[in-house]
Design a protein around this motif. Structure first.
Motif, PDB file in Angstrom:
ATOM      1  N   GLY A  29       0.778  -1.231   0.000  1.00 31.02           N
ATOM      2  CA  GLY A  29       0.000   0.000   0.000  1.00 31.02           C
ATOM      3  C   GLY A  29       0.809   1.279   0.000  1.00 31.02           C
ATOM      4  O   GLY A  29       0.241   2.368   0.102  1.00 31.02           O
ATOM      5  N   PHE A  30       2.147   1.176  -0.086  1.00 33.42           N
ATOM      6  CA  PHE A  30       2.954   2.403  -0.148  1.00 33.42           C
ATOM      7  C   PHE A  30       2.532   3.273  -1.330  1.00 33.42           C
ATOM      8  O   PHE A  30       2.610   4.499  -1.271  1.00 33.42           O
ATOM      9  N   CYS A  31       2.083   2.628  -2.404  1.00 36.94           N
ATOM     10  CA  CYS A  31       1.719   3.360  -3.627  1.00 36.94           C
ATOM     11  C   CYS A  31       0.543   4.299  -3.420  1.00 36.94           C
ATOM     12  O   CYS A  31       0.402   5.297  -4.128  1.00 36.94           O
ATOM     13  N   THR A  32      -0.317   3.994  -2.448  1.00 36.87           N
ATOM     14  CA  THR A  32      -1.511   4.829  -2.275  1.00 36.87           C
ATOM     15  C   THR A  32      -1.165   6.254  -1.848  1.00 36.87           C
ATOM     16  O   THR A  32      -1.882   7.191  -2.170  1.00 36.87           O
ATOM     17  N   ALA A  33      -0.045   6.418  -1.147  1.00 38.11           N
ATOM     18  CA  ALA A  33       0.325   7.741  -0.640  1.00 38.11           C
ATOM     19  C   ALA A  33       0.743   8.696  -1.742  1.00 38.11           C
ATOM     20  O   ALA A  33       0.678   9.915  -1.566  1.00 38.11           O
ATOM     21  N   THR A  34       1.179   8.145  -2.885  1.00 33.16           N
ATOM     22  CA  THR A  34       1.674   9.010  -3.961  1.00 33.16           C
ATOM     23  C   THR A  34       0.802   8.954  -5.216  1.00 33.16           C
ATOM     24  O   THR A  34       1.152   9.554  -6.219  1.00 33.16           O
ATOM     25  N   CYS A  35      -0.309   8.244  -5.146  1.00 26.83           N
ATOM     26  CA  CYS A  35      -1.210   8.155  -6.302  1.00 26.83           C
ATOM     27  C   CYS A  35      -2.145   9.366  -6.315  1.00 26.83           C
ATOM     28  O   CYS A  35      -2.913   9.574  -5.378  1.00 26.83           O
ATOM     29  N   PRO A  36      -2.097  10.183  -7.364  1.00 24.59           N
ATOM     30  CA  PRO A  36      -2.914  11.403  -7.385  1.00 24.59           C
ATOM     31  C   PRO A  36      -4.411  11.147  -7.244  1.00 24.59           C
ATOM     32  O   PRO A  36      -5.098  11.887  -6.531  1.00 24.59           O
ATOM     33  N   TYR A  38      -5.947   8.590  -5.818  1.00 25.66           N
ATOM     34  CA  TYR A  38      -6.287   8.153  -4.464  1.00 25.66           C
ATOM     35  C   TYR A  38      -6.212   9.321  -3.483  1.00 25.66           C
ATOM     36  O   TYR A  38      -7.059   9.463  -2.604  1.00 25.66           O
ATOM     37  N   VAL A  39      -5.202  10.176  -3.648  1.00 19.23           N
ATOM     38  CA  VAL A  39      -5.065  11.345  -2.782  1.00 19.23           C
ATOM     39  C   VAL A  39      -6.300  12.241  -2.899  1.00 19.23           C
ATOM     40  O   VAL A  39      -6.798  12.777  -1.901  1.00 19.23           O
ATOM     41  N   LEU A  40      -6.817  12.381  -4.122  1.00 14.68           N
ATOM     42  CA  LEU A  40      -7.989  13.240  -4.338  1.00 14.68           C
ATOM     43  C   LEU A  40      -9.289  12.561  -3.941  1.00 14.68           C
ATOM     44  O   LEU A  40     -10.157  13.168  -3.307  1.00 14.68           O
ATOM     45  N   LEU A  41      -9.475  11.305  -4.333  1.00 18.71           N
ATOM     46  CA  LEU A  41     -10.777  10.650  -4.241  1.00 18.71           C
ATOM     47  C   LEU A  41     -10.913   9.722  -3.041  1.00 18.71           C
ATOM     48  O   LEU A  41     -12.028   9.434  -2.606  1.00 18.71           O
ATOM     49  N   GLU A  44     -10.128   3.160  -2.712  1.00 21.30           N
ATOM     50  CA  GLU A  44      -9.092   2.138  -2.891  1.00 21.30           C
ATOM     51  C   GLU A  44      -8.999   1.665  -4.338  1.00 21.30           C
ATOM     52  O   GLU A  44      -7.902   1.369  -4.832  1.00 21.30           O
ATOM     53  N   LEU A  45     -10.123   1.626  -5.032  1.00 24.74           N
ATOM     54  CA  LEU A  45     -10.094   1.185  -6.435  1.00 24.74           C
ATOM     55  C   LEU A  45      -9.490   2.233  -7.354  1.00 24.74           C
ATOM     56  O   LEU A  45      -9.194   1.938  -8.518  1.00 24.74           O
ATOM     57  N   ASP A  46      -9.323   3.452  -6.853  1.00 30.62           N
ATOM     58  CA  ASP A  46      -8.623   4.493  -7.604  1.00 30.62           C
ATOM     59  C   ASP A  46      -7.198   4.659  -7.091  1.00 30.62           C
ATOM     60  O   ASP A  46      -6.601   5.731  -7.188  1.00 30.62           O
ATOM     61  N   SER A  47      -6.646   3.565  -6.575  1.00 29.44           N
ATOM     62  CA  SER A  47      -5.237   3.515  -6.203  1.00 29.44           C
ATOM     63  C   SER A  47      -4.564   2.433  -7.044  1.00 29.44           C
ATOM     64  O   SER A  47      -5.245   1.571  -7.608  1.00 29.44           O
ATOM     65  N   PRO A  48      -3.246   2.444  -7.145  1.00 35.15           N
ATOM     66  CA  PRO A  48      -2.570   1.386  -7.907  1.00 35.15           C
ATOM     67  C   PRO A  48      -2.888  -0.006  -7.368  1.00 35.15           C
ATOM     68  O   PRO A  48      -3.117  -0.937  -8.147  1.00 35.15           O
TER      69      PRO A  48
END
Length: 436
Positions: A29-36, A38-41, A44-48
């Motif tokens: 889940g490290f990717c969720t912190a830098t996914c634009p 996911y950050v906006l919305l 979880e399905l809008d994260s890598p």
């Protein structure tokens, strides 16, 4: 991540590659912190990680993608920030590219969306058509206010048309030099390069490649614009239309290889980092093509971002005295796609500019090829966030290495947005960057 592909499925080289990528993911889940997105919305399905689960299920079941899968894959910017963050080396780019091809092949979009995507794929890679479309868009801009601006999970056709009109420039510069042109080195010849002409860039900002030509020839490098060169394929590749993208890649590989054999090339230089990321991936994209696998790998090895090449040249003493503050926007395709981060800033600093890092520099500006047309509401939020972060460093100019980013950011600020190469050209004897 455990996968359950059959032996028959794994016989497909693409599925075998997807299996390798999926197995590398450890769900951290490290990717969720830098996914634009996911950050906006916050979905979880809008994260890598969420998209990886959706892609895994789609590929394993080998069934047409559902509307839910398409929605979340479409929202992915392919900014590749997740790849920079991932501690396990998951090659998300090749996975999401494969998903887009599968969606394009197996999913039936609404008629209006199919039509819009077909128009984008037809017009954007062809400078003549793109120029004509920009002229028409300029004439239509006064009517944009009449179109709906409703924010929706899936924007409608009129919202997307409104976004296209907003991106169109108020005026177009005259065309730059044509393919087949050769610009001799000034003084002693120290090298010879091909310069990618680009598609949208040669219509919207031919000044960028002109600055590159001026700087390179001033430093003893002969520059050739290869005749009959086509779009690199990035635009249709990210629309899932790999047949078109690979056909363009093959044409370019043939032309560049011939040019290298006849006149010699030290490098193929690229001033649009979105193009550079794809050209550097030609070797992978054509790895199963018996005729082109080898040449594609050779061309990928020759491809360099303009800043990579300039780092190996001793530039003339700079005329800049440290009185110009530049906010450097690191294009996603450069920092995440090509792992070029400090080099452009070092070149600017060494040549007399005061370079400021932008807060949240890892987050995309929302351009992402055609994303700011197809997903205008998310793109606008990302642009506004980027512009607000840039404003905190109070720059005189904003520098970037990708035309899409430049157009996107310029739509939200009055600070001049220029290409890194324009500033380096100015510092070493060229004109102050203009905006036409």
């Amino acid at each position: 991540m455990k996968t359950e592909f059959s032996l028959a499925q794994l016989a497909d080289p693409d599925i075998a590659e997807a299996d390798k990528i999926l197995r590398a993911c450890v769900h951290c889940g490290f990717c969720t912190a830098t996914c634009p997105t996911y950050v906006l919305l916050g979905d979880e399905l809008d994260s890598p990680r969420g998209r990886i689960y959706l892609i895994k299920e789609m590929l394993e079941k080998d069934k047409p993608p559902t509307a839910e899968v398409v929605k979340h894959i479409d929202r992915c910017l392919s900014c590749l920030a997740c790849m920079t963050t991932c501690p396990s080396g998951v090659h998300y780019m090749h996975l999401v590219d494969q998903a887009r091809v599968r969606i394009e092949r197996d999913y039936s979009r609404p008629l209006t969306e199919r039509a819009l995507r077909a128009v984008l794929a037809l017009v954007l890679p062809r400078p003549e058509l793109f120029r004509a479309s920009m002229i028409m868009a300029r004439l239509a801009r006064p009517f944009a206010a009449l179109l709906p601006a409703k924010v929706a999970a899936t924007p409608g056709l009129m919202r997307r048309v409104k976004a296209m009109l907003a991106l169109a420039p108020k005026r177009l510069p005259p065309p730059g030099p044509s393919g087949g042109s050769v610009f001799p080195a000034q003084g002693e010849k120290r090298g010879r390069v091909a310069l990618l002409q680009g598609c949208a860039q040669q219509v919207l900002a031919p000044r960028i490649n002109q600055a590159a030509i001026n700087l390179l020839t001033r430093h003893g490098i002969e520059v050739v614009l290869v005749r009959d060169e086509q779009c690199c394929g990035a635009l249709t590749h990210h629309l899932g239309q790999d047949g078109d993208a690979l056909a363009r890649a093959r044409v370019n590989i043939t032309l560049w290889k011939k040019e290298a054999e006849q006149g010699g090339l030290d490098a193929i230089l690229i001033t649009a980092s979105g193009c550079g990321t794809v050209i550097k991936d030609y070797g992978f994209m054509l790895r199963e093509d018996g005729d082109f696998a080898g040449p594609a790998a050779q061309i990928s090895a020759l491809a360099k971002d303009i800043t990579e090449y300039l780092a190996g040249i001793a530039l003339m003493p700079s005329s800049q005295k440290g009185d110009v503050t530049v906010a450097y926007h690191s294009a996603c395709s450069l920092q995440h796609g090509q792992k070029i981060t400090g080099l452009p800033k070092e070149l600017l600093s060494k040549n007399g500019f005061v370079v400021k890092d932008v807060p949240e520099s890892h987050l995309c500006c929302g351009s992402a090829g055609t994303y700011n047309i197809l997903q205008p509401d998310i793109a606008s939020r990302l642009r506004d966030r980027k512009v607000a972060n840039i404003a905190t460093v109070k720059p005189d100019m904003i520098a970037a290495g990708n035309i899409g980013c430049m157009v996107q950011i310029a739509g939200g600020t009055s600070v001049p947005v220029v290409h890194t190469i324009e500033l380096l050209d100015w510092a070493t004897g060229g004109p102050r960057p203009g905006l036409n």
